[in-house]
Scaffold this motif. Structure first.
Motif, PDB file in Angstrom:
ATOM      1  N   LYS A 256       0.837  -1.189   0.000  1.00 62.45           N
ATOM      2  CA  LYS A 256       0.000   0.000   0.000  1.00 62.45           C
ATOM      3  C   LYS A 256       0.875   1.243   0.000  1.00 62.45           C
ATOM      4  CE  LYS A 256      -3.574   2.402   2.641  1.00 62.45           C
ATOM      5  NZ  LYS A 256      -4.384   2.405   3.885  1.00 62.45           N
TER       6      LYS A 256
ATOM      7  N   GLU B  39       1.020   5.460   0.069  1.00 62.92           N
ATOM      8  CA  GLU B  39       0.224   6.633   0.424  1.00 62.92           C
ATOM      9  C   GLU B  39       1.122   7.809   0.782  1.00 62.92           C
ATOM     10  OE1 GLU B  39      -2.002   6.217   4.116  1.00 62.92           O
ATOM     11  OE2 GLU B  39      -0.800   4.449   4.613  1.00 62.92           O
ATOM     12  N   VAL B  40       0.528   9.003   0.665  1.00 60.66           N
ATOM     13  CA  VAL B  40       1.180  10.232   1.088  1.00 60.66           C
ATOM     14  C   VAL B  40       0.294  10.876   2.141  1.00 60.66           C
ATOM     15  CG1 VAL B  40       1.946  12.533   0.407  1.00 60.66           C
ATOM     16  CG2 VAL B  40       2.326  10.594  -1.127  1.00 60.66           C
ATOM     17  N   ARG B  41       0.857  11.129   3.305  1.00 57.30           N
ATOM     18  CA  ARG B  41       0.091  11.742   4.392  1.00 57.30           C
ATOM     19  C   ARG B  41       0.604  13.152   4.652  1.00 57.30           C
ATOM     20  NH1 ARG B  41      -0.143   6.994   9.031  1.00 57.30           N
ATOM     21  NH2 ARG B  41      -1.243   5.411   7.776  1.00 57.30           N
ATOM     22  N   LEU B  42      -0.338  14.071   4.803  1.00 58.49           N
ATOM     23  CA  LEU B  42       0.000  15.434   5.182  1.00 58.49           C
ATOM     24  C   LEU B  42       0.168  15.496   6.688  1.00 58.49           C
ATOM     25  CD1 LEU B  42       0.398  18.428   4.510  1.00 58.49           C
ATOM     26  CD2 LEU B  42      -2.092  18.704   4.681  1.00 58.49           C
ATOM     27  N   MET B  43       1.351  15.886   7.139  1.00 59.08           N
ATOM     28  CA  MET B  43       1.634  16.017   8.557  1.00 59.08           C
ATOM     29  C   MET B  43       1.783  17.499   8.893  1.00 59.08           C
ATOM     30  SD  MET B  43       1.761  12.719   9.029  1.00 59.08           S
ATOM     31  CE  MET B  43       2.584  12.272  10.563  1.00 59.08           C
TER      32      MET B  43
ATOM     33  N   HIS C 231       4.973  16.444   4.255  1.00 62.50           N
ATOM     34  CA  HIS C 231       4.337  15.240   3.748  1.00 62.50           C
ATOM     35  C   HIS C 231       5.240  14.032   3.999  1.00 62.50           C
ATOM     36  CE1 HIS C 231       2.391  18.482   1.471  1.00 62.50           C
ATOM     37  NE2 HIS C 231       1.367  17.652   1.312  1.00 62.50           N
TER      38      HIS C 231
ATOM     39  N   LEU D 125       4.567   6.781   2.601  1.00 61.78           N
ATOM     40  CA  LEU D 125       4.569   5.510   3.325  1.00 61.78           C
ATOM     41  C   LEU D 125       4.346   4.352   2.361  1.00 61.78           C
ATOM     42  CD1 LEU D 125       2.551   7.645   5.233  1.00 61.78           C
ATOM     43  CD2 LEU D 125       3.394   5.968   6.872  1.00 61.78           C
TER      44      LEU D 125
ATOM     45  N   GLY E  55       2.573   1.291   5.439  1.00 63.02           N
ATOM     46  CA  GLY E  55       2.594   1.935   6.737  1.00 63.02           C
ATOM     47  C   GLY E  55       3.958   2.343   7.233  1.00 63.02           C
TER      48      GLY E  55
ATOM     49  N   PRO F  50       7.249   4.608   7.007  1.00 64.06           N
ATOM     50  CA  PRO F  50       7.696   5.869   6.401  1.00 64.06           C
ATOM     51  C   PRO F  50       8.900   5.647   5.489  1.00 64.06           C
ATOM     52  CG  PRO F  50       7.300   6.150   8.753  1.00 64.06           C
ATOM     53  CD  PRO F  50       7.256   4.675   8.487  1.00 64.06           C
TER      54      PRO F  50
ATOM     55  N   HIS G  39      10.268  11.987   3.837  1.00 70.56           N
ATOM     56  CA  HIS G  39       9.590  13.202   4.288  1.00 70.56           C
ATOM     57  C   HIS G  39       9.901  14.298   3.273  1.00 70.56           C
ATOM     58  CE1 HIS G  39       9.063  17.053   6.328  1.00 70.56           C
ATOM     59  NE2 HIS G  39       8.221  16.443   7.139  1.00 70.56           N
TER      60      HIS G  39
ATOM     61  N   GLU H 108       1.016  13.852  -6.045  1.00 65.29           N
ATOM     62  CA  GLU H 108       0.784  14.497  -4.753  1.00 65.29           C
ATOM     63  C   GLU H 108       1.896  15.471  -4.360  1.00 65.29           C
ATOM     64  OE1 GLU H 108      -1.963  14.083  -2.976  1.00 65.29           O
ATOM     65  OE2 GLU H 108      -2.806  12.622  -4.379  1.00 65.29           O
TER      66      GLU H 108
END
Length: 254
Positions: free
Chosen positions: A3, A5-9, A13, A16, A19, A21, A24, A96
């Protein structure tokens, strides 16, 4: 397939994979390297050659392209080739976390071993190996033939920078040091003191070249970090990580 994904922190960003990392990225300030080991890679980039001068860089492993973005920002005009086989991850990052216009960064959808093998002699001033599969460098990237290809694609004054995770008694580092020494005799290494003292596993950076590598400049930059860090010269590398045997490719191993 994993999987992606890009998460906004709060501070940027995070890319992952399953899950875990991988990178960054701060789109507003690509010179801000949050992951400590990536900051250490940036220290080496800063220590190479003339400050701010463009470089020809090959990156084995791409993920969020944090280090290529850093090179593009700190050394404008650099030409960079990223070897990243995960096309879905690259597409996600491009969508993204788009690269700036005229970044000089080209991503090739090829694995590191095949990608380096296809490069012409003398192609790179710097080759960065920062590729991982389930938290470890793929073994085929660290064999004697693979490291010979790394040496081949370097310019006469070029250097290779490898990021390898290992723990005491450091079998992977010892083998890689032996393989590098056979083709790139000048060597330095950087790591946290706790890793060197066998208290915990960690990232060990290996910097190798045919000619002298910038040990003093690397040490000077590392001393400004927030956490303790050690840079070893060639003799110290031999003392701490000598005695290994270069790894053979599986089909040639006895």
């Amino acid at each position: 397939m994993g999987k992606r994904e890009v998460r906004l922190m709060d501070d940027g960003h995070v890319v992952l994979l399953d899950g875990r990392p991988q990178s960054h990225v701060d789109l507003d300030d690509p010179t801000r390297l949050v992951f400590d080991y990536v900051r250490r890679l940036g220290d080496v980039v800063d220590a190479i050659g003339e400050p701010g001068a463009p470089l020809r860089v090959v990156h084995v492993g791409g993920a969020g392209l944090s280090l290529p973005r850093y090179v593009a920002a700190t050394r404008p005009g650099s030409r960079q080739t990223v070897l990243e086989p995960d096309e879905e991850l690259t597409a996600l990052v491009r969508r993204e976390l788009p690269l700036p216009p005229r970044s000089g960064i080209k991503v090739r959808p090829v694995d590191g071993r095949a990608g380096v093998r296809a490069l012409p002699d003398g192609r790179a001033d710097l080759l960065v190996l920062d590729a991982y599969d389930d938290g470890l460098v793929p073994p085929e990237l660290l064999t004697a033939p693979a490291l010979a290809d790394v040496a081949r694609v370097l310019a006469p004054t070029g250097v290779a920078l490898l990021n390898v995770v290992d723990r005491a008694p450091f079998p992977v580092i010892r083998s890689t040091v032996a393989g590098l020494r056979a083709v790139l005799p000048q060597l330095a290494a950087g790591m946290e003191p706790a890793t060197r003292r066998a208290r915990r596993p960690g990232n060990v950076l290996l910097l190798a070249g045919t000619g002298p590598v910038p040990v003093d400049a690397w040490r000077a930059r590392s001393s400004t970090g927030l956490s303790p860090y050690q840079v070893l010269d060639g003799a110290q590398v031999s003392s701490s990580f000598g005695g290994g045997t270069p790894a053979a490719d599986p089909d040639t191993a006895c």
